[in-house]
Write a protein that holds these residues in place. Structure first.
Motif, short mmCIF file in Angstrom:
data_model
loop_
_atom_site.label_atom_id
_atom_site.label_comp_id
_atom_site.label_asym_id
_atom_site.label_seq_id
_atom_site.Cartn_x
_atom_site.Cartn_y
_atom_site.Cartn_z
N ILE A 276 30.08 -11.29 -1.95
CA ILE A 276 31.05 -11.16 -0.85
C ILE A 276 31.83 -9.85 -0.98
O ILE A 276 32.17 -9.20 0.01
CB ILE A 276 31.99 -12.38 -0.84
N GLY A 277 32.08 -9.45 -2.23
CA GLY A 277 32.73 -8.16 -2.46
C GLY A 277 31.91 -7.01 -1.88
O GLY A 277 32.47 -6.07 -1.30
N ILE B 88 20.25 -8.10 -2.41
CA ILE B 88 20.91 -9.41 -2.59
C ILE B 88 20.01 -10.53 -2.05
O ILE B 88 19.84 -11.58 -2.67
CB ILE B 88 22.28 -9.42 -1.88
N LEU B 89 19.39 -10.25 -0.88
CA LEU B 89 18.51 -11.25 -0.27
C LEU B 89 17.32 -11.57 -1.19
O LEU B 89 16.98 -12.74 -1.40
CB LEU B 89 18.02 -10.68 1.07
N PHE C 281 22.26 -11.26 4.07
CA PHE C 281 21.95 -11.08 5.49
C PHE C 281 23.18 -10.53 6.24
O PHE C 281 23.05 -9.63 7.08
CB PHE C 281 21.51 -12.43 6.06
N LEU C 282 24.36 -11.05 5.91
CA LEU C 282 25.59 -10.57 6.56
C LEU C 282 25.88 -9.11 6.21
O LEU C 282 26.35 -8.34 7.06
CB LEU C 282 26.79 -11.44 6.16
N VAL C 283 25.58 -8.73 4.96
CA VAL C 283 25.74 -7.32 4.58
C VAL C 283 24.86 -6.44 5.46
O VAL C 283 25.28 -5.38 5.94
CB VAL C 283 25.39 -7.12 3.08
N MET C 284 23.61 -6.91 5.71
CA MET C 284 22.69 -6.13 6.55
C MET C 284 23.18 -6.07 7.99
O MET C 284 22.97 -5.08 8.69
CB MET C 284 21.30 -6.74 6.49
N LEU D 280 22.32 2.90 2.85
CA LEU D 280 22.48 2.48 1.45
C LEU D 280 22.95 1.02 1.36
O LEU D 280 22.45 0.23 0.55
CB LEU D 280 23.52 3.40 0.82
N LEU D 281 23.91 0.66 2.22
CA LEU D 281 24.43 -0.71 2.18
C LEU D 281 23.41 -1.70 2.75
O LEU D 281 23.37 -2.85 2.33
CB LEU D 281 25.75 -0.78 2.92
N LEU D 282 22.58 -1.23 3.68
CA LEU D 282 21.50 -2.09 4.15
C LEU D 282 20.56 -2.42 2.99
O LEU D 282 20.10 -3.55 2.84
CB LEU D 282 20.72 -1.41 5.27
N PHE D 283 20.28 -1.41 2.16
CA PHE D 283 19.43 -1.65 0.99
C PHE D 283 20.09 -2.64 0.03
O PHE D 283 19.41 -3.49 -0.56
CB PHE D 283 19.14 -0.34 0.26
#
Lengths: 99, 159
Positions: free
Chosen positions: B20-21, A32-33, A14-17, A24-27
Motif C-alpha cells: 500500500i505504501g 507486486i502482482l 493492480f491498483l498501483v498499475m 517505472l511505477l507500472l513495473f
C-alpha cells in the motif's frame, strides 16, 4: 479464505498499475502482482498440488519476472532518453524516430 | 492460534502495508524502497510457509537484483518529481492491512509440506532438465536483448 491475503496484495499491485502513469511505477505494480501470484501458488501446496511442482513453478515465475523486468526497464531507459519523461502517455511509438 | 500463525499474520500485514505504501507513495524512490521491503516481507512469508530455499531466492532475486535495477532506473530517468496527492477514497485501502493480517493468522497452513533446497535441486536436475535449460537460454536471450537495446541507445546518443 486462505488465499485472501495474497489476493489483497494482488489487488494492490493492480491498483498501483491503475493509479500511476509513470512507466517505472507500472513495473512495480507488475512485480507486486507476480509476487502475489507466487504467494498464491505456495499456499496451493497444501490444498491440491505436490510441493515439487509448485516449487518449480515459483522458481520459473521468479526467473521469468526477473527477465521481464530487465528487458522492460531497459526499454524504459531508452524511451526516457528519447522523450525526457517516463510518463507512459508521452510514449506513442517504440520505433526510432517516432513521436 | 499458535505463535507461528500470529507471526505469519503480522508478516502478512506488514507486507500488504508496504504494498500500500508503494500505491500511495508520492516519490518513485520511496516507492522503490517500499517495494524492496514488501519483497523481503514476502520472502519471510515463504520461509514461514516452510520453503526456506524459495524464500532465499525471492529475497536474493527481488530484494537484491530487480530492486537495485529499479532504483538505478529511478536515478537515471527524469522520475524525481513528486506524484500528485491522492484523494481520500484511496486511503480506504489501509483497511486491507488488519484484514489480511487477521485472515492470514486464522488460515495459516501449519501442516504444509516442507520444500527444502535439496528436494528442489534433486527435482530440478533429475526430472526437469529441459525446462531448466530453457530457463537458462531465456535469461541469456534477455541479457543479449538488453545489450542490443543499450548498444542502439549509445549509437543514437552519438549521432
Amino acid at each position: 479464505m486462505i488465499y485472501a491475503p495474497a489476493l489483497a496484495l494482488a489487488c494492490i499491485g493492480f491498483l498501483v498499475m491503475i493509479r500511476h502513469r509513470q512507466a517505472l511505477l507500472l513495473f512495480m505494480g507488475v512485480e507486486i502482482l507476480l509476487a502475489a501470484g507466487n504467494w498464491v501458488a505456495l499456499l496451493a501446496v497444501d490444498q491440491r498440488l505436490l510441493s515439487q511442482h509448485v516449487a518449480v513453478f515459483i522458481l520459473f515465475s521468479i526467473v521469468v519476472a526477473a527477465a521481464e523486468a530487465t528487458l522492460g526497464l531497459s526499454i524504459v531507459l531508452r524511451l526516457a532518453h528519447r522523450h525526457r519523461t517516463i510518463d507512459v502517455r508521452a510514449f506513442t511509438s517504440l520505433r526510432d524516430g517516432g513521436e | 492460534m499458535s505463535a507461528v500463525a500470529v507471526i505469519y499474520g503480522i508478516t502478512s500485514a506488514l507486507t500488504v502495508a508496504c504494498g500500500i505504501g508503494v500505491l500511495l507513495a508520492r516519490r518513485p524512490l520511496i516507492a522503490g524502497f517500499l517495494l524492496t521491503a514488501a519483497m523481503i516481507g514476502l520472502g519471510f512469508l515463504f520461509w514461514e510457509l516452510h520453503s526456506p530455499m524459495l524464500a532465499g531466492i525471492q529475497i536474493l532475486v527481488y530484494g537484491g537484483g530487480v530492486l537495485v535495477m529499479v532504483l538505478f532506473v529511478v536515478m537515471l530517468t527524469p522520475s524525481g518529481q513528486s506524484l500528485p496527492s491522492i484523494s481520500w477514497p484511496w486511503r480506504a485501502v489501509w483497511l486491507l492491512v488488519p484484514l489480511s493480517g487477521y485472515l492470514a493468522a486464522r488460515t495459516y497452513p501449519a501442516h504444509a509440506p516442507q520444500i527444502s533446497g535439496r528436494q528442489l535441486g534433486q527435482w530440478l536436475l533429475m526430472r526437469q532438465g529441459l525446462p531448466l535449460e530453457v530457463l537458462g537460454v531465456l535469461l541469456l536471450l534477455a541479457l543479449a536483448a538488453v545489450l542490443a537495446i543499450a548498444q542502439a541507445q549509445s549509437e543514437e546518443g552519438r549521432s
